[in-house]
Scaffold this motif. Sequence first.
Motif, PDB file in Angstrom:
ATOM      1  N   LEU A   1       0.825  -1.304  -0.102  1.00  0.00           N
ATOM      2  CA  LEU A   1       0.172   0.031  -0.186  1.00  0.00           C
ATOM      3  C   LEU A   1       0.971   1.220   0.064  1.00  0.00           C
ATOM      4  CD1 LEU A   1      -2.911  -0.991   2.596  1.00  0.00           C
ATOM      5  CD2 LEU A   1      -2.950  -1.196   0.273  1.00  0.00           C
ATOM      6  N   THR A   2       0.385   2.415  -0.418  1.00  0.00           N
ATOM      7  CA  THR A   2       1.032   3.490  -0.403  1.00  0.00           C
ATOM      8  C   THR A   2       1.246   4.225   1.036  1.00  0.00           C
ATOM      9  OG1 THR A   2      -0.038   4.515  -2.401  1.00  0.00           O
ATOM     10  CG2 THR A   2       0.950   6.105  -1.061  1.00  0.00           C
TER      11      THR A   2
ATOM     12  N   GLU B   1       2.705   0.938   8.355  1.00  0.00           N
ATOM     13  CA  GLU B   1       1.197   1.084   7.647  1.00  0.00           C
ATOM     14  C   GLU B   1       0.967  -0.320   6.894  1.00  0.00           C
ATOM     15  OE1 GLU B   1       0.996   4.552   5.823  1.00  0.00           O
ATOM     16  OE2 GLU B   1       0.757   5.939   7.475  1.00  0.00           O
ATOM     17  N   ASN B   2       1.769  -0.840   6.197  1.00  0.00           N
ATOM     18  CA  ASN B   2       1.721  -2.013   5.395  1.00  0.00           C
ATOM     19  C   ASN B   2       1.722  -3.159   6.165  1.00  0.00           C
ATOM     20  OD1 ASN B   2       2.078  -1.946   2.093  1.00  0.00           O
ATOM     21  ND2 ASN B   2       3.059  -0.289   3.239  1.00  0.00           N
TER      22      ASN B   2
ATOM     23  N   TYR C   1      -1.583  -0.307  16.648  1.00  0.00           N
ATOM     24  CA  TYR C   1      -0.287  -0.740  16.977  1.00  0.00           C
ATOM     25  C   TYR C   1       0.044  -1.257  18.203  1.00  0.00           C
ATOM     26  CZ  TYR C   1       4.843   0.145  17.705  1.00  0.00           C
ATOM     27  OH  TYR C   1       6.097   0.115  17.666  1.00  0.00           O
ATOM     28  N   ASP C   2       0.543  -2.610  18.243  1.00  0.00           N
ATOM     29  CA  ASP C   2       1.220  -3.278  19.615  1.00  0.00           C
ATOM     30  C   ASP C   2       2.659  -3.531  19.260  1.00  0.00           C
ATOM     31  OD1 ASP C   2       1.815  -5.134  21.232  1.00  0.00           O
ATOM     32  OD2 ASP C   2       0.028  -6.275  21.129  1.00  0.00           O
ATOM     33  N   ALA C   3       3.260  -2.722  20.139  1.00  0.00           N
ATOM     34  CA  ALA C   3       4.909  -2.716  19.934  1.00  0.00           C
ATOM     35  C   ALA C   3       5.502  -4.058  19.799  1.00  0.00           C
ATOM     36  CB  ALA C   3       5.714  -1.647  20.782  1.00  0.00           C
ATOM     37  N   ALA C   4       4.842  -5.130  20.962  1.00  0.00           N
ATOM     38  CA  ALA C   4       5.658  -6.390  20.966  1.00  0.00           C
ATOM     39  C   ALA C   4       5.312  -7.158  19.815  1.00  0.00           C
ATOM     40  CB  ALA C   4       5.485  -7.121  22.146  1.00  0.00           C
TER      41      ALA C   4
END
Length: 503
Positions: free
Chosen positions: A475-476, A481-482, A489-492
């Motif tokens: 995706l752009t 984001e892709n 967002y889940d960092a782990a």
Amino acid sequence: MAFSYEENGTSEPLLGEKKEKHAVPERISPYSKATLLQLVTFSWLNPLFAVGAKKPLEQDDVPDVDLLDSAGYLSQNLSDCIKQVKSKGRQGNPLYKAMVLFVRRKVAINALFAIVCASASYVGPYLIEDFVNFLSNKRNRRLESGYLLALGFLGAKVVETISQRQWIFGARQLGLRLRAALISHIYQKGLHLSSQTRQGRTSGEIINYMNHASYIRPSHEPGAGSLAALGATLVVMLCNIPLTRIQKRYQSKIMEAKDDRMRTTSEVLRNMKTIKLQAWDNQFLSNLKSLREKEYNHIWKSLRLAALSAFIFWGSPTFISVVTFSACMLMNIELTAGRVLSALATFRMLQDPIFNLPDLLNIIAQAKVSADRITTYLQEEEIQHDAIEYVPRDESEFDVEIQDGNFVWSSELDKPTLENINLKVRRGMKVAICGTVGSGKSSLLSCILGEMKKVSGEVKVSGTKAYVPQSPWILTGDIRENILFGNTYDAAKYHQTVKACTL
């Protein structure tokens, strides 16, 4: 080998067979062999009209365009103009200078017709006062002078009509020529874009490039009152400066929003199967609606500004008339019937250019934005045309040969992407290239195709080659984001995904 499909005794080749060069008869354009009288009267179109009056026109009935209007000739002509500008080493944008060089002869001819048309159109207002005086004093005037006035009106109108038709035809012909040449160049540029540049350009974005142009003519007012009319006209014309600047800014935002929407729509259409299988319809539909809403807001602002421009300029003829006659009364200028009729005729002539001024402002803004975008696109980096040396099959035992090759994706990178590559593939060999993600497998194929910039070394290819790539859905946006694909967002979990994909 050629395969064909046969039915009812007909055979149509699908591959490997060439058609005869003149299988379809050439339909010579009557415009190319028209005489001067036919060009002036447009009678070279009569044969086509005669066919159209008898039956609906089909493609075979319409003749080919003149050679000077063909896309191949125009594209080559514009290329020659660009080379000529670059060879002289002039500063500035080469495309703008090449476009001026491309259209200057036709523009000069159209300008001559426009001057003749404008000059002839003012003969009538100048003669109206004499004509009114002749009717008022017929007993004291010779009859021959009346005939001369009538012939003057008739001759001026004939000259005005002929020159106006030639001017309009020439302007539209010039616009089509320039458009055909630019579209051809845009298409050819898309075939030669470098891989680095192609990542930032989509087919939807390329389709959005276009331009346009127009003319306007001067005015004439009666006596000393012309100063007041000129001042009123200048006030009206000065209003277009801020309006044009604002319209240009709106047009730039509209084009940017349209590019984003076209890019996202193309991504969705290319990957519709995945979207349906994963039930992501609503998510992507919401994204498309937000992009369309953004584009709609810019278009709505542009249309409101266009409405304001139309309101100002549609009221300007009345405003100019009131100012002119009021100034004449204040300066004690006698308003005779001849002067009033002459002024009204002049104001009537001014109405069309002033009424068309709002549309002209929009066209100028759109043309400026589009021309800048096309110029930027045509100046993008292209693939290295001498990166590959093609060797005849009977002169080499290798289909692919790379010697001491160093390749880089972008000229801005200091270190080559692939270094010291030596590869020889004999004819008939099957070769597998293995490695981890990002180790350069696709880059190696790209350098064989000539899509990577060759810093040093030699690449030789014998025979033909074909490349069947994967179709990854990217995706752009950035990498995160892709990976998230619309999820929170889940960092782990994110870092675990990056590590598992060896990114």
